[in-house]
Scaffold this motif. Structure first.
Motif, mmCIF file in Angstrom:
data_model
loop_
_atom_site.group_PDB
_atom_site.id
_atom_site.type_symbol
_atom_site.label_atom_id
_atom_site.label_comp_id
_atom_site.label_asym_id
_atom_site.label_seq_id
_atom_site.Cartn_x
_atom_site.Cartn_y
_atom_site.Cartn_z
ATOM 1 N N LYS A 1 0.821 -1.217 0.000
ATOM 2 C CA LYS A 1 0.000 0.000 0.000
ATOM 3 C C LYS A 1 0.852 1.262 0.000
ATOM 4 O O LYS A 1 0.605 2.199 -0.765
ATOM 5 C CB LYS A 1 -0.930 0.027 1.222
ATOM 6 C CG LYS A 1 -1.955 -1.070 1.282
ATOM 7 C CD LYS A 1 -2.911 -0.872 2.432
ATOM 8 C CE LYS A 1 -2.251 -0.929 3.799
ATOM 9 N NZ LYS A 1 -1.789 -2.266 4.155
ATOM 10 N N THR A 2 1.850 1.308 0.896
ATOM 11 C CA THR A 2 2.659 2.520 1.017
ATOM 12 C C THR A 2 3.437 2.784 -0.260
ATOM 13 O O THR A 2 3.470 3.920 -0.764
ATOM 14 C CB THR A 2 3.619 2.410 2.216
ATOM 15 O OG1 THR A 2 2.871 2.258 3.420
ATOM 16 C CG2 THR A 2 4.483 3.668 2.330
ATOM 17 N N THR B 1 1.059 4.039 -2.926
ATOM 18 C CA THR B 1 0.607 5.397 -2.621
ATOM 19 C C THR B 1 1.684 6.416 -2.978
ATOM 20 O O THR B 1 1.406 7.434 -3.624
ATOM 21 C CB THR B 1 0.242 5.521 -1.130
ATOM 22 O OG1 THR B 1 -0.804 4.593 -0.808
ATOM 23 C CG2 THR B 1 -0.226 6.925 -0.796
ATOM 24 N N CYS C 1 -2.009 13.740 0.466
ATOM 25 C CA CYS C 1 -2.149 12.409 1.063
ATOM 26 C C CYS C 1 -2.629 12.508 2.503
ATOM 27 O O CYS C 1 -2.391 13.499 3.201
ATOM 28 C CB CYS C 1 -0.821 11.659 1.027
ATOM 29 S SG CYS C 1 -0.322 11.091 -0.603
ATOM 30 N N LYS D 1 -3.229 9.516 5.992
ATOM 31 C CA LYS D 1 -3.047 8.144 6.476
ATOM 32 C C LYS D 1 -4.242 7.779 7.325
ATOM 33 O O LYS D 1 -4.541 8.449 8.321
ATOM 34 C CB LYS D 1 -1.769 8.028 7.313
ATOM 35 C CG LYS D 1 -1.565 6.646 7.936
ATOM 36 C CD LYS D 1 -1.332 5.565 6.875
ATOM 37 C CE LYS D 1 -1.132 4.184 7.516
ATOM 38 N NZ LYS D 1 -0.849 3.150 6.506
ATOM 39 N N ASP E 1 4.140 6.822 8.235
ATOM 40 C CA ASP E 1 3.803 7.014 6.833
ATOM 41 C C ASP E 1 3.588 8.472 6.417
ATOM 42 O O ASP E 1 3.948 8.841 5.285
ATOM 43 C CB ASP E 1 2.566 6.188 6.467
ATOM 44 C CG ASP E 1 2.873 4.700 6.389
ATOM 45 O OD1 ASP E 1 4.064 4.341 6.300
ATOM 46 O OD2 ASP E 1 1.932 3.893 6.428
ATOM 47 N N HIS F 1 4.631 10.438 2.834
ATOM 48 C CA HIS F 1 3.689 11.153 1.972
ATOM 49 C C HIS F 1 4.204 12.553 1.655
ATOM 50 O O HIS F 1 4.150 13.008 0.499
ATOM 51 C CB HIS F 1 2.324 11.271 2.656
ATOM 52 C CG HIS F 1 1.659 9.970 2.921
ATOM 53 N ND1 HIS F 1 0.601 9.846 3.807
ATOM 54 C CD2 HIS F 1 1.877 8.716 2.444
ATOM 55 C CE1 HIS F 1 0.198 8.597 3.849
ATOM 56 N NE2 HIS F 1 0.963 7.885 3.036
ATOM 57 N N GLU G 1 -4.149 6.661 2.344
ATOM 58 C CA GLU G 1 -3.542 5.329 2.459
ATOM 59 C C GLU G 1 -4.109 4.611 3.665
ATOM 60 O O GLU G 1 -4.111 5.132 4.784
ATOM 61 C CB GLU G 1 -2.027 5.433 2.601
ATOM 62 C CG GLU G 1 -1.365 4.066 2.703
ATOM 63 C CD GLU G 1 0.088 4.118 3.129
ATOM 64 O OE1 GLU G 1 0.619 3.050 3.520
ATOM 65 O OE2 GLU G 1 0.692 5.208 3.099
#
Length: 436
Positions: free
Chosen positions: A16-17, A20, A36, A38, A45, A49, A86
């Motif tokens: 996912k990360t 993204t 972005c 989270k 994360d 971003h 995300e």
């Protein structure tokens, strides 16, 4: 009008990360403004971003935050072309008991905002079953819409073809398929990804991920699948009282885990924040009226902290007349000693009696609801604070007055109560929000 999309998956560790970051950078390279967020309590994360987009990212969390707070935070995407949220863990993974506006699941945010979900599916060691998993996620909750799928780590063109056919038969769009590509793997350690600010080559890694994804994913089709989004004005902003008017904030590789929205809320309320580095043997600003030590990785730097005489003496002098608070790693440094993973005991600041050890690690993970039994900076007795705890330390001693009665998300009382001695306080959880 911004286009909103949620990036999720059936489970953690699927990619996912990376996806993204790659999408964000690829669209930014095309001249689009990308914002972005989270979903959930992961505090690492958002820095990735920001590195990918050039815009600050924050957490949105349905267990800890009400809808007004989430709307306020997401409102920063109003001037963006694309807004990506995300997810964390699997799409529907949350806690068993509902919190303020949900269970903490990514699906809560997708439904709340009306954004479709782009699924990252890793079909390793399977084929048509990947389509069954995607179809199950699509149909599990009526309010959650599926945009389509990006396949990750496909083994071969033949493998990709079999999985694509199954997904097409299930009526699920496939936007692309990524072969295995070790060059875009993000390094990890015991609390998750190695932080973005610790990776000198993070920009090059994100650029390579963007190039790779643009080569294998139909970026235009993904963008068309996103929902046109007209943010609704939030009825109110963050319900946050700064811990002081001038906050001395520890900030370096050992003290870096603090939620970005908390710092923004403090500043929005008029507080001044000055940073200092304990690892550089710096003391808190003498003109500040409160000192805050966030979490981070003190266990990796325990020897340096123990040898930082100016920091330790300066913090003790500060605490003689003004409040000092530590979260998780910061709490450990306020204690008497920390034993590292090699079994070496290091003397800490001694403002609290807490002693912790990483020699025998045990994971502590989950949401926390604390009812304060004593005041802490910014919050009075009786305040109900929502936060998240994630560490591997073991408590050897916690002899001081408990700071709070702390429950996990199921309502069970836990032993990590936090502590208070004089003007020093500490908690193992990282503060996310206070109940209104």
């Amino acid at each position: 009008m911004p286009a909103g999309l949620v990036i999720s998956a059936p489970a953690s560790g699927v990619g996912k990360t990376t996806l993204t970051l790659a999408l964000a950078r690829a669209w930014r390279n095309r001249g689009l403004n990308v914002q972005c967020f989270k979903s959930g309590p992961d505090y690492i994360d958002p820095a990735f971003h920001a590195a990918a987009t050039g815009r600050a990212s924050v957490n949105v969390d349905s267990w800890a935050m009400d809808r007004g707070t989430i709307a306020h935070l997401v409102g920063r995407g109003t001037d963006a072309d694309v807004v990506l949220a995300e997810g964390s863990m699997g799409l529907f993974d949350g806690v068993a008991a509902r919190g303020v506006s949900g269970t903490g699941a990514t699906a809560d945010i997708a439904e709340m905002l009306g954004w479709p979900v782009l699924l990252v599916i890793d079909p390793s060691r399977q084929a048509q079953t990947a389509a069954a998993i995607a179809a199950g996620l699509r149909d599990y909750r009526a309010g959650v819409r599926l945009a389509g799928v990006v396949l990750n780590r496909v083994a071969s063109p033949r493998h990709e073809d079999v999985v694509r056919r199954a997904l097409n038969d299930a009526g699920i769009a496939v936007f692309g398929a990524l072969p295995r590509h070790a060059e875009i793997s993000l390094p990890k350690r015991h609390l998750g990804l190695v932080q973005a600010e610790e990776q000198a080559e993070i920009g090059k890694l994100i650029d390579e991920a963007a190039r790779f994804v643009a080569e294998h994913v139909d970026l235009d089709a993904v963008l068309r699948s996103a929902a046109s989004w007209s943010p609704q004005p939030a009825a109110s902003g963050m319900n946050v009282t700064p811990p002081g008017q001038h906050i001395a904030l520890a900030r370096d590789a050992a003290f870096s885990f603090i939620y970005p929205h908390m710092l923004e809320a403090w500043r929005a309320a008029g507080a001044e924040i000055s940073t200092f580095s304990p690892l550089a043997d710096e003391a808190p600003d003498a003109s500040a009226d409160v000192c805050w030590l966030p979490g981070g990785y003190p266990e990796l730097h325990a020897g340096t902290i123990a040898a930082s005489a100016r920091f330790r003496s300066g913090l003790r002098a500060f605490a003689d007349t003004r409040p000092v608070h530590g979260e998780c790693g910061g709490y450990m440094v306020l204690g008497t000693a920390l034993t590292d993973a090699d079994g070496i005991r290091h003397e800490m600041t001694g403002l609290l009696g807490l002693e912790t050890s990483f020699a025998k690690r045990r994971m502590h993970l989950g949401y926390r609801l604390a009812a304060l039994a004593a005041p802490m900076p910014g919050h009075q007795v009786g305040a109900r604070l929502r936060g998240h705890e994630f560490h591997y330390s073991t408590i050897i001693a916690q002899p001081d007055t408990p700071l709070a009665v702390v429950h996990d998300a199921t309502g069970a009382v836990i032993a990590e109560t936090g502590s208070r001695r004089g003007l020093a306080t500490g908690t193992f959880f990282h503060l996310i929000a206070e109940d209104r």
